[in-house]
Design an enzyme around this catalytic site. Structure first.
Site, mmCIF file in Angstrom:
data_model
loop_
_atom_site.group_PDB
_atom_site.id
_atom_site.type_symbol
_atom_site.label_atom_id
_atom_site.label_comp_id
_atom_site.label_asym_id
_atom_site.label_seq_id
_atom_site.Cartn_x
_atom_site.Cartn_y
_atom_site.Cartn_z
ATOM 1 N N HIS A 1 -8.228 -1.980 0.529
ATOM 2 C CA HIS A 1 -7.057 -2.824 0.209
ATOM 3 C C HIS A 1 -7.745 -4.297 -0.237
ATOM 4 C CE1 HIS A 1 -4.146 -0.412 2.639
ATOM 5 N NE2 HIS A 1 -5.205 -0.118 3.026
ATOM 6 N N LYS B 1 -12.111 -5.843 8.313
ATOM 7 C CA LYS B 1 -11.689 -6.598 7.059
ATOM 8 C C LYS B 1 -12.689 -7.601 6.952
ATOM 9 C CE LYS B 1 -8.027 -9.275 9.046
ATOM 10 N NZ LYS B 1 -6.820 -9.984 8.929
ATOM 11 N N ASP C 1 -2.544 -8.144 -4.906
ATOM 12 C CA ASP C 1 -3.186 -6.799 -4.301
ATOM 13 C C ASP C 1 -3.837 -5.987 -5.231
ATOM 14 O OD1 ASP C 1 -3.367 -5.345 -2.154
ATOM 15 O OD2 ASP C 1 -1.333 -5.079 -1.796
ATOM 16 N N ARG D 1 7.636 -11.031 4.816
ATOM 17 C CA ARG D 1 7.349 -10.445 6.240
ATOM 18 C C ARG D 1 7.842 -11.668 7.252
ATOM 19 N NH1 ARG D 1 0.715 -10.019 5.581
ATOM 20 N NH2 ARG D 1 0.801 -8.293 4.041
ATOM 21 N N HIS E 1 -5.589 -1.774 -4.809
ATOM 22 C CA HIS E 1 -6.151 -0.500 -3.859
ATOM 23 C C HIS E 1 -7.306 0.111 -4.645
ATOM 24 C CE1 HIS E 1 -2.161 -1.603 -2.157
ATOM 25 N NE2 HIS E 1 -2.898 -1.599 -1.293
ATOM 26 N N GLN F 1 1.504 -11.033 -3.339
ATOM 27 C CA GLN F 1 0.118 -10.653 -3.054
ATOM 28 C C GLN F 1 -0.675 -10.347 -4.290
ATOM 29 O OE1 GLN F 1 0.353 -7.578 -0.012
ATOM 30 N NE2 GLN F 1 -1.103 -9.200 1.346
ATOM 31 N N CYS G 1 0.911 -1.383 -0.149
ATOM 32 C CA CYS G 1 0.099 -0.060 -0.004
ATOM 33 C C CYS G 1 0.743 1.398 0.011
ATOM 34 C CB CYS G 1 -1.085 -0.077 1.087
ATOM 35 S SG CYS G 1 -0.668 -0.953 2.433
#
Length: 638
Positions: free
Chosen positions: A508, A462, A380, A360, A382, A378, A331
RNA sequence: GCCAACGUAGCUCAACGGUAGAGCACCGGUUUUGUAAACCGGCGGCUGAGGGUUCGAUUCCCUCCGUUGGCUCCA
């Protein structure tokens, strides 16, 4: 006299105080023998419970699904007694039932080892053979506390229990344990069991508390059920993606990089097939795609809040005396891209995707094949939008989730809605609005979900999509997270219709979650037998003898020219051995060719898992296979 | 990270404290094969790493690394 109404509507008059066990005896010796417990006025109770007045009664036998829970719970007590006999210094903590069995947490300084399991089982068998009655003893809370004085665990259990009456269960011979019940009438009725494993477990799940030993057991109504369960575990192990990954040469792990997956050429074919499809669908859903750097200045992460809330999970590095962080999320980078120019409400909703590689730090005991790693990609995205667009955007994401999961053949997933955690940023008011928007979208789609109180991300609530692996462990795939905080921290703005600058809302979302995890789950879901469109090798060409090698070689080239994937097994092995090998590699189509096929320009096609073969022309097979891939067909039938 | 177990050839597994073996895979040869494993031979190991006990350690002990199953945490 008590009036007892049985499930078939029959009424039975018995003297007040008659126990349910005695009533069962009255109805029939067979029933009495099979009886485990009973439902009375909607509550589950022991057979020793006396009846009084007018009652609805249903006696539970080993045939009722509810009774196995009771058997497992009783079995946990039998195991507890066995362990206490073997290790008299054992302090019992807590022994609930779990899926397929039970566990008991014990506090014992000496470790219980797998080689002790047989001894424990033998001791349990003695207790079961004795068939002593499991007696319920009810006392006042005060008396109960006196009874367990000096035992911190049982005292704690009593303090957590509700009601004024506290019950203990005794198996005779001095063993008694605090328990709500109900239990089987005697130790002989606990069913068939096996001790499965022992593991450490923190008291109350709190890592600052003492580590206890948790002994797991499984328990079933019949010997056959037990054996079937053990067989199922063996079967499940064969689906393990870590095993399949090695067998099919898809990926590997190395000591040099714990938690970092190495993808092999065949693994990359599957990976790329997933991504190609993913891009196509995202394009259709109105997403653009970006790519942001993996290493970014530490200051960015202070600003985003990750430094304060996520530092323990991050990797850092220093270059030219400047501190950098390896991104754990995409992000902040995405927000820098957003801020490269001014935005108008007319652009909204703005959907920006990124297949972002994140790192991570995971504690060493956490890693598990591809599904729990330290580096992953990911899928991902946004979404920047106005507040009034939130719900429809969330609905859109849910539809995208359903389309993607459906294409990969996933139907069994469950949804969780996670709310405000203790460690969070943003006001309570913002959290409430965000949480309501997520719940609203789920309700709109008519989806069932479970609420996880306090489990949200630090920046917002979430929705998570979870799926199970071959060992029935649940893993999170997709996630939709609402974030009112990050846009403020990064001073994101857009020009609203009234020509004022406003802060956009940010969503997200990741759908497959981690591509690595998704690949792992996919492999287990299909036990390695991937759908045609995802198979690393669509077909293997297998000549009967070297006489047909030349035709086979040309065939592989033609298949490649048609956009399909195949390989050639030109070894000097007989055809049977080639078939065995192709099955081991889980190749969907085995194309056997000999002089006859070469003559007719055909193949003798065999389907993975099948026994028979079918002669089709090369052209026919290519067309059919291309069609099946285009349709993402699951059925390989020719 | 914590508790427990495990770590032997590329893979799957053997080897009472006494010279590390097998099958598969790989390489070479024979066979030229018709639908779930043809035959012969060969290559292959600092037994995860380091220390200790012992005349001698894959085996017993300690430390570290990794893996597995849980716990906690998470995609």
């Amino acid at each position: 006299m008590a009036k007892v109404k049985l499930p078939d509507g029959k009424l039975l008059d018995v003297p007040d105080g008659t126990t349910i066990g005695e009533i069962a005896q009255k109805i029939g010796a067979g029933l009495a023998k099979a009886a485990i417990a009973a439902h009375i006025q909607g509550r589950t109770v022991d057979l020793s419970t006396p009846v009084k007045g007018e009652v609805d009664l249903r006696i539970l036998t080993t045939k009722d699904p509810e009774s196995i829970e009771i058997q497992r719970h009783s079995c946990a007590h039998v195991m507890a007694e066995a362990i206490c006999r073997l290790w008299p210094s054992t302090k019992l903590v807590y022994g609930p039932t779990v899926r397929d069995g039970f566990y008991y947490d014990i506090d014992l300084d000496e470790p219980v080892r797998p080689e002790d399991f047989e001894r424990i089982e033998a001791e349990m068998n003695k207790i079961v053979t004795a068939d002593s009655p499991m007696k319920r003893i009810e006392v006042s809370r005060q008396q109960a506390l006196q009874k367990v004085a000096g035992d911190p665990y049982k005292t704690d259990n009593i303090q957590r229990a509700t009601g004024d009456v506290i019950s203990f269960y005794s198996h005779g011979d001095g063993f008694a344990d605090l328990c709500r019940g109900p239990h089987v009438p005697s130790t002989g009725k606990v069913g068939f069991f096996k001790i499965m494993s022992v593991a450490g477990a923190y008291w109350h799940g709190d890592a600052s508390q003492k580590m206890l030993q948790r002994v797991y057991g499984t328990c079933w109504p019949t010997k056959k059920d037990l054996q079937d369960h053990l067989d199922r575990i063996e079967e499940a192990k064969k689906r393990d993606h870590r095993i399949i990954g090695r067998q099919l040469d898809l990926f590997s792990f190395h000591d040099e990089g714990p938690g970092f997956a190495f993808l092999h050429p065949k693994g990359m074919i599957v990976w790329n097939a997933i991504i190609e499809f993913w891009r196509k669908v995202h394009d259709r859903y109105g997403y653009s795609e970006i790519k942001t750097p993996i290493i970014l200045n530490e200051a960015l992460w202070h600003r985003s809040g990750h430094w304060d809330h996520y530092k323990e999970n991050m990797y850092f590095t220093t270059v030219d005396e400047v501190n950098y962080a390896i991104k754990p999320m995409n992000c902040p980078g995405g927000l820098l891209v957003y801020n490269t120019h001014k935005h108008s409400y007319r652009e909204f909703p703005m959907r920006v995707a990124e297949l972002g590689l994140v790192h991570r730090y995971e504690a060493s005991g956490q890693m598990h094949g591809l599904v729990r790693v330290r580096q992953f990609t990911q899928d991902d995205a946004h979404i920047f939008c106005m507040p009034e667009q939130i719900e429809s955007e969330i609905i859109g994401v849910i539809e995208l989730v359903q389309e993607l999961y459906g294409a990969f053949g996933f139907k069994d997933y469950h949804i969780e809605l996670s709310t405000k955690p203790a460690k969070h940023i943003g006001s309570d008011e913002i959290w409430e609005i965000a949480t309501n928007a997520l719940a609203g979208a789920l309700k709109h789609k008519g989806l069932a979900y479970q609420i996880n109180e306090g489990d949200g991300a630090f920046y917002g609530p979430k929705i998570d999509f979870h799926i199970e692996d071959c060992l029935k462990r649940s893993w999170q795939l997709g996630t939709i997270q609402l974030d009112f905080s990050m846009p403020e921290r990064f001073e994101l703005v857009y020009t609203a219709p009234d020509n004022t600058e406003k802060t956009p809302v940010m969503i997200h979302r990741a759908i497959l979650g981690s591509l690595e995890r998704f690949l792992g789950i996919l492999l287990e879901h299909y036990a390695g037998n991937l759908p045609l469109w995802l198979s690393p090798e669509h077909a293997r060409v297998m000549p009967i003898s070297e006489k047909t090698n030349e035709f086979a070689e040309r065939l592989v080239v033609r298949i490649k020219q048609a956009g399909l994937r195949s390989s050639l097994d030109a070894s000097s092995d007989k055809i049977g051995a080639k078939i065995v090998r192709a099955h081991a590699d889980k190749v969907p189509y085995m194309l056997v060719v000999g002089p006859k096929e070469a003559e007719a320009d055909s193949v003798s096609a065999r389907i993975r898992g099948g026994q028979d073969s079918k002669i089709v022309s090369v052209q026919q097979w290519i067309e059919m296979t291309k069609n099946k891939i285009a349709e993402k067909a699951m059925d390989l039938a020719i």
